[in-house]
Design a protein around this motif. Structure first.
Motif, PDB file in Angstrom:
ATOM      1  N   LEU A 133       9.528  31.055  22.169  1.00 38.29           N
ATOM      2  CA  LEU A 133       9.444  30.642  20.766  1.00 38.29           C
ATOM      3  C   LEU A 133       8.490  31.538  19.995  1.00 38.29           C
ATOM      4  N   ARG A 159      15.318  30.145  17.895  1.00 42.94           N
ATOM      5  CA  ARG A 159      14.131  29.282  17.898  1.00 42.94           C
ATOM      6  C   ARG A 159      14.547  27.814  17.774  1.00 42.94           C
ATOM      7  N   GLU A 160      15.483  27.537  16.903  1.00 39.43           N
ATOM      8  CA  GLU A 160      15.920  26.157  16.720  1.00 39.43           C
ATOM      9  C   GLU A 160      16.593  25.613  17.984  1.00 39.43           C
ATOM     10  N   GLN A 163      13.662  24.828  20.106  1.00 38.92           N
ATOM     11  CA  GLN A 163      12.853  23.785  19.480  1.00 38.92           C
ATOM     12  C   GLN A 163      13.454  22.406  19.734  1.00 38.92           C
ATOM     13  N   GLU A 167      11.115  19.618  21.113  1.00 44.09           N
ATOM     14  CA  GLU A 167      10.854  18.453  20.263  1.00 44.09           C
ATOM     15  C   GLU A 167      11.281  17.163  20.958  1.00 44.09           C
ATOM     16  N   ARG A 173       7.193  19.672  16.741  1.00 40.23           N
ATOM     17  CA  ARG A 173       7.862  20.963  16.608  1.00 40.23           C
ATOM     18  C   ARG A 173       6.896  22.129  16.817  1.00 40.23           C
TER      19      ARG A 173
END
Length: 393
Positions: A133, A159-160, A163, A167, A173
């Protein structure tokens, strides 16, 4: 000049190129003192650089830090060992999980506590996901600072993807707060390891999108190749570490050379380059993402085969650390991160000194920037991979 019978009169007509007798045909210029920051968008935050320019050429550079200083080291002294984790979590906001590790490893070493095997392997997995990340942010941001907007979109897409699983397990986050002295906060969610495998595979499959956009870009290559060359001697003098050091041939990585967590049982490949320029630093970061994805897969496989068991150790209601001192350091995404813990047997540290990677990586700018043009400044800053909160603490 002098006038007969009068006083001597001396006048400086230029400082810089025009004052150099060797270059009489160049335009006379005077040195310009230029402050960049402390809120310039190309300095990654509240960093101030005081430059002396001779035309477009940088003569001297002085990094001026401290604008984000929050006194974390002093606050450590009035928080108990559960509370200081939240303070250590935040100085490098791109590496929150890795920041937490330094504190818990130091405390566990002082009290002689060995976390369960499941916690050790889960920590290693989460540390490598956090490393990816961190690196993806710079892989998208560095080209953006040089005018290439394309790579930032696939970088944030990846990244999402990661994440989502970070998360899910922690609820945060950026500031995960998932480490605890003795292990992790709670058990891994059911089916979570499978979702990690899917996410890692997706990022690995799509990583060439970023690589092709950047490495095949002639403008990016022209702006970074041979620019900001950092030599081995300067690295040793300033304590530069992490990807910035390995791009100059420094073959050192704590995960391999002084293993902690489960790294001693993993095939940690240390990526190095010899050029030491901006392009080499970018390439090291890109290759380290691939290494971390492989390590994450290895951790998932090991966790699947571990027998059921606890994820943490039970702690007393009031946690006190025996009198003494220790130093725990980790290979954070940006470089070496260390905590020097001194205890007098109380529930709060007597002293907890933080050695952050970004501070040293920024101080070397005073050696690295002189001789380059002002346009090269942005390329060099973006390739040093620092976070201002990690400098100021």
């Amino acid at each position: 000049m002098t006038e007969q019978g009068g006083p001597r009169i001396e006048r400086v007509v230029g400082i810089g190129a025009g004052a150099d007798a060797v270059r009489p045909r160049e335009l006379a210029t005077e040195d310009l003192v230029l402050d960049i920051g402390p809120q310039h968008p190309s300095t990654h935050g509240v960093l101030r650089l005081r430059l002396v320019l001779d035309g477009e050429r940088i003569v001297t550079a002085e990094p001026i830090v401290g604008y984000m200083h929050r006194g974390a080291e002093k606050l450590f002294e009035v928080r108990d060992y559960r509370q200081i984790i939240v303070l250590a979590n935040r100085h490098d906001w791109l590496s929150a999980f890795a920041n937490e590790l330094g504190v818990v490893l130091a405390v566990e070493r002082m009290i002689g506590m060995q976390p369960p095997a499941r916690a050790v392997w889960a920590r290693t997995l989460l540390a490598e996901l956090n490393r990816v990340l961190n690196h993806l942010m710079f892989l998208g941001g560095h080209p953006l600072e040089l005018g290439a907007a394309g790579p930032v979109f696939p970088a944030f897409r990846e990244r999402e993807t990661l994440q989502y699983v970070m998360e899910e397990i922690s609820g945060g986050r950026m500031h995960y707060m998932f480490n605890r002295v003795g292990g992790l906060k709670e058990e891994l969610p059911e089916g979570w390891l499978g979702r990690v495998t899917t996410a890692v595979a997706a990022v690995r499959r799509r990583l060439p999108d970023i690589e092709e956009l950047v490495t095949g870009n002639e403008v990016f290559t022209a702006r970074t190749r041979g620019v900001g060359v950092l030599d081995h001697e300067t690295i040793m003098q300033y304590g530069v570490s992490g990807p910035a050091a390995r791009a100059s041939g420094v073959d050192f990585d704590l995960r391999r050379d002084e293993p902690y967590l489960a790294y001693g049982e993993l095939p940690v490949k240390v990526v190095t380059r010899s050029a030491g320029d901006c392009q080499a630093r970018f390439q090291v970061l890109l290759d380290q993402v691939k290494v971390s994805l492989d390590l994450a897969d290895a951790c998932v496989e090991r966790l699947r085969h571990l027998p059921p068991g606890p994820i943490n150790q039970r702690l007393p209601k009031v946690l006190k650390v025996p009198e003494g001192h220790t130093y725990a350091w980790t290979e954070n995404p940006l470089g070496l991160n260390g905590y020097y813990l001194v205890s007098r047997g109380e529930k709060t540290p007597w002293r907890l000194k933080l050695r952050s990677a970004s501070y040293n990586n920024v101080q070397v700018l005073r050696e690295l920037l002189p001789g380059h043009t002002a346009a090269d400044l942005i390329a060099i800053l973006g390739s040093m991979f620092f976070v201002v909160g990690d400098i100021d603490k």
